[in-house]
Write an enzyme that holds these catalytic residues in place. Structure first.
Site, PDB file in Angstrom:
ATOM      1  N   ASP A   1     -10.127  -4.126  -4.977  1.00 10.61           N
ATOM      2  CA  ASP A   1      -9.363  -3.098  -4.273  1.00 10.61           C
ATOM      3  C   ASP A   1      -9.451  -1.801  -5.068  1.00 10.61           C
ATOM      4  O   ASP A   1      -9.205  -1.811  -6.282  1.00 10.61           O
ATOM      5  CB  ASP A   1      -7.906  -3.567  -4.158  1.00 10.61           C
ATOM      6  CG  ASP A   1      -6.984  -2.600  -3.430  1.00 10.61           C
ATOM      7  OD1 ASP A   1      -7.428  -1.494  -3.063  1.00 10.61           O
ATOM      8  OD2 ASP A   1      -5.806  -2.960  -3.241  1.00 10.61           O
TER       9      ASP A   1
ATOM     10  N   HIS B   1      -7.991  -5.239  -0.492  1.00  8.53           N
ATOM     11  CA  HIS B   1      -6.829  -4.556   0.072  1.00  8.53           C
ATOM     12  C   HIS B   1      -6.575  -5.083   1.488  1.00  8.53           C
ATOM     13  O   HIS B   1      -7.510  -5.363   2.231  1.00  8.53           O
ATOM     14  CB  HIS B   1      -7.125  -3.054   0.128  1.00  8.53           C
ATOM     15  CG  HIS B   1      -5.925  -2.188   0.270  1.00  8.53           C
ATOM     16  ND1 HIS B   1      -5.156  -1.804  -0.802  1.00  8.53           N
ATOM     17  CD2 HIS B   1      -5.361  -1.600   1.359  1.00  8.53           C
ATOM     18  CE1 HIS B   1      -4.173  -1.017  -0.384  1.00  8.53           C
ATOM     19  NE2 HIS B   1      -4.280  -0.885   0.935  1.00  8.53           N
TER      20      HIS B   1
ATOM     21  N   SER C   1       0.833  -1.196   0.000  1.00 11.92           N
ATOM     22  CA  SER C   1       0.000   0.000   0.000  1.00 11.92           C
ATOM     23  C   SER C   1       0.872   1.252   0.000  1.00 11.92           C
ATOM     24  O   SER C   1       1.698   1.422  -0.898  1.00 11.92           O
ATOM     25  CB  SER C   1      -0.966  -0.055   1.189  1.00 11.92           C
ATOM     26  OG  SER C   1      -2.013   0.862   1.046  1.00 11.92           O
TER      27      SER C   1
END
Length: 319
Positions: A259, A289, A165
């Site tokens: 996601d 995610h 991320s």
């Protein structure tokens, strides 16, 4: 009903169950909390679905000096006392939450599976430290590790960067800066990295609500990190804006199908390929995610760990 009208139909049964359990807790969303409260909540909940941490032969706390004199806490993991290649890892959390502790099990597992050392870094978080502090810390950490690997008993000639991320963003930026500085890297290992600035791809709309990271979360994190809207167009915030990526390290990219960030991850893979950079792209179907930290419940997490470790072993020539 089409997946566009009902994107939850894409989810695996196990992923459905996890999301349903999360919804039943009726916990306040992170974006309704202060950053300090959000960090505490994430710290407590981050290991609930994660696998148990592997016992390793070497776990050592480090302190990495940033260029402004700040000491960055870090942790070194290694399965043996040998001189191993090393992955420098940056945790996710929207530049606002997350820590070495929240990603401890993941880093232990990657070290175990890839038979390499992992150095995980506590870069400084927003809003106390806004853009580009995290990027500066990441680059400082990489330069330090390259210089100090030998003193740590590690093989600095086989060095990779990685993250998930926001940490994936930092890994990408560090890889570009390493290219510019002539610092050779063997791989950039990217789990669903943030690559774009404006939350306007189709996946941001399709998966805007109910898929762990929601649009209000992303807006919340970005609000805390940037100084002005203009920061969003800086390439160190949004690597898709990088002027060129020619000659950067090869990449392994693992994305979650459900996601908001999946489209920009594919776009960054395409940008690398267009520049002649070798890319191994995996899209894990039916997961969201943060799935890589859900190994107790989501089989795809363990598959992603294994795939990432295989890429590391290949890059480190230990396969």
């Amino acid at each position: 009903m089409s997946h566009q009208r009902n994107p939850r139909a894409l989810l695996t049964p196990a992923m459905h169950q996890v999301l349903d359990r999360m919804a039943r807790t009726r916990q306040l969303p992170l974006h309704a909390l202060s950053p300090q409260q959000a960090r505490q909540v994430y710290e407590v909940g981050s290991s609930m679905l994660d696998i148990p941490g592997h016992k390793l032969a070497r776990v050592q706390d480090l302190s990495i000096p940033a260029h402004d004199g700040h000491a960055l806490p870090a942790r070194l993991y290694a399965p043996t006392q040998e001189q191993l290649p090393v992955l420098l890892y940056f945790h996710g959390g929207g530049f606002t939450i997350g820590s070495v502790a929240t990603h401890d099990a993941l880093c232990r597992h990657l070290s175990h599976l890839a038979h390499c050392a992992v150095v995980s870094v506590d870069y400084r978080l927003a809003p106390e430290h806004k853009f580009p502090t995290a990027s500066n810390d990441a680059w400082d950490a990489l330069q330090w590790l390259a210089a100090q690997a030998g003193a740590l008993g590690l093989d600095g000639s086989r060095l990779a960067v990685g993250g998930d991320s926001a940490g994936g963003t930092l890994a990408i930026v560090s890889a570009i800066e390493a290219r510019d500085a002539g610092l050779p890297l063997v791989l950039q290992l990217l789990f669903y990295p943030g690559c774009a600035a404006h939350q306007d791809t189709p996946s941001h709309k399709t998966f805007a609500e109910g898929f762990v990271i929601e649009e209000p979360h992303i807006t919340y994190f970005f609000h805390h990190y940037v100084n002005t809207p203009a920061d969003r167009d800086e390439w160190r915030f949004a690597p898709l804006h990088a002027p060129d990526v020619d000659g950067v390290a090869p990449a392994w990219i693992g994305l979650a199908e459900c996601d908001p960030l999946v489209d920009e991850g594919v776009m960054y893979a395409d940008k690398l390929r267009a520049a002649g950079v070798a890319v191994d792209l995996e899209i894990y179907r039916g997961v969201v995610h943060e799935f890589i930290k859900m190994g107790r419940a989501i089989p795809e997490a363990l598959q992603a760990h294994a795939d990432a470790a295989r890429a590391l072993r290949h890059a480190f020539r230990t396969a």
